[in-house]
Design a protein around this motif. Structure first.
Motif, PDB file in Angstrom:
ATOM      1  N   TRP A 167       0.817  -1.090  -0.053  1.00 33.40           N
ATOM      2  CA  TRP A 167      -0.078  -0.118   0.053  1.00 33.40           C
ATOM      3  C   TRP A 167       0.856   1.322  -0.080  1.00 33.40           C
ATOM      4  O   TRP A 167       0.558   2.264  -0.533  1.00 33.40           O
ATOM      5  N   GLY A 168       1.941   1.043   0.427  1.00 34.74           N
ATOM      6  CA  GLY A 168       2.822   2.412   0.574  1.00 34.74           C
ATOM      7  C   GLY A 168       3.380   2.757  -0.865  1.00 34.74           C
ATOM      8  O   GLY A 168       3.496   3.775  -1.306  1.00 34.74           O
ATOM      9  N   LYS A 169       3.524   1.634  -1.639  1.00 30.18           N
ATOM     10  CA  LYS A 169       4.051   1.774  -3.078  1.00 30.18           C
ATOM     11  C   LYS A 169       2.975   2.279  -3.830  1.00 30.18           C
ATOM     12  O   LYS A 169       3.109   3.350  -4.625  1.00 30.18           O
ATOM     13  N   VAL A 170       1.758   1.787  -3.625  1.00 37.26           N
ATOM     14  CA  VAL A 170       0.506   2.256  -4.343  1.00 37.26           C
ATOM     15  C   VAL A 170       0.279   3.852  -4.249  1.00 37.26           C
ATOM     16  O   VAL A 170      -0.103   4.466  -4.843  1.00 37.26           O
ATOM     17  N   ASP A 171       0.280   4.062  -2.895  1.00 40.94           N
ATOM     18  CA  ASP A 171       0.136   5.466  -2.356  1.00 40.94           C
ATOM     19  C   ASP A 171       1.189   6.470  -2.908  1.00 40.94           C
ATOM     20  O   ASP A 171       0.804   7.531  -3.411  1.00 40.94           O
ATOM     21  N   ALA A 172       2.525   6.183  -3.069  1.00 46.41           N
ATOM     22  CA  ALA A 172       3.292   7.018  -3.464  1.00 46.41           C
ATOM     23  C   ALA A 172       3.270   6.890  -5.063  1.00 46.41           C
ATOM     24  O   ALA A 172       3.585   8.109  -5.740  1.00 46.41           O
ATOM     25  N   ASP A 173       2.965   5.950  -5.658  1.00 47.72           N
ATOM     26  CA  ASP A 173       2.673   6.113  -7.096  1.00 47.72           C
ATOM     27  C   ASP A 173       1.595   6.943  -7.541  1.00 47.72           C
ATOM     28  O   ASP A 173       1.566   7.737  -8.805  1.00 47.72           O
ATOM     29  N   GLU A 174       0.527   6.975  -6.758  1.00 47.66           N
ATOM     30  CA  GLU A 174      -0.719   7.764  -6.828  1.00 47.66           C
ATOM     31  C   GLU A 174      -0.147   9.360  -6.902  1.00 47.66           C
ATOM     32  O   GLU A 174      -0.470  10.233  -7.598  1.00 47.66           O
ATOM     33  N   VAL A 175       0.747   9.674  -5.977  1.00 47.47           N
ATOM     34  CA  VAL A 175       1.162  11.059  -5.697  1.00 47.47           C
ATOM     35  C   VAL A 175       2.138  11.519  -6.883  1.00 47.47           C
ATOM     36  O   VAL A 175       1.725  12.383  -7.503  1.00 47.47           O
ATOM     37  N   LEU A 176       2.904  10.502  -7.044  1.00 47.56           N
ATOM     38  CA  LEU A 176       3.988  10.709  -8.418  1.00 47.56           C
ATOM     39  C   LEU A 176       3.301  10.726  -9.631  1.00 47.56           C
ATOM     40  O   LEU A 176       3.674  11.625 -10.387  1.00 47.56           O
TER      41      LEU A 176
END
Length: 179
Positions: A167-176
């Motif tokens: 989920w940390g990767k998913v959330d970071a990808d969303e911001v990026l």
């Protein structure tokens, strides 16, 4: 316990949070409302706070912002009355992310998120730290600082990859992707 229809206490909170993230908000809400009632009956203030935080997340996703604010404020108020650090981190993170991502209120977001980050770093709660850094990225976006938003999201992305935190990767990808 066959007298209860849903998982309750921490297991119910985790189940509802998972359902919310995986795309079943209606079931997550039913579990959270039932769990809130059970936890209030038993006087489990830490779990009551967490239930309010999940309900705040669900309301934020549904754009029911008045209700989200009420749930987040209750979560934070309860978390400040007890000495359970992860509950305080979750409540502050939830409300801070909501301020940043949904309300575009960077000062309020930074207030909650910096406090949560301090607890997470001091307590070595690395998954919470990644979540908070992603929320800080949204706060920097709300503040008009795309460079700092990118740095926070990339930091969260690297931490999440190192830990294998999906989920940390998913959330970071969303911001990026927003950048």
């Amino acid at each position: 316990d066959s007298t209860y229809r849903y998982l309750y206490s921490l297991r119910g909170i985790l189940h509802a949070a998972y359902l919310r993230r995986s795309g079943d908000p209606n079931y997550a809400r039913r579990i959270s409302n039932a769990n809130l009632e059970i936890c209030q009956d038993f006087g489990w203030q830490d779990d009551v706070s967490c239930c309010h935080r999940v309900l705040g997340d669900l309301d934020a996703d549904a754009r029911a912002h008045d209700s989200a604010r009420t749930h987040y404020d209750q979560a934070v108020a309860l978390a400040r009355k007890i000495d359970v650090i992860y509950v305080r981190i979750e409540a502050l993170h939830g409300r801070g992310l909501w301020y940043a991502k949904h309300q575009k209120d960077a000062p309020a977001a930074f207030n909650d998120l910096n406090e949560a980050l301090d607890y997470a770093v001091r307590g070595e709660y690395r998954i919470y730290e990644a979540d908070i850094r992603n929320a800080l990225a949204w706060a920097h976006l709300a503040n008009g600082d795309a460079d700092q938003a990118r740095r926070e999201a990339e930091s969260a992305q690297a931490m999440s990859a190192q830990m294998g935190y999906h989920w940390g990767k998913v959330d970071a990808d969303e911001v990026l992707a927003r950048l």
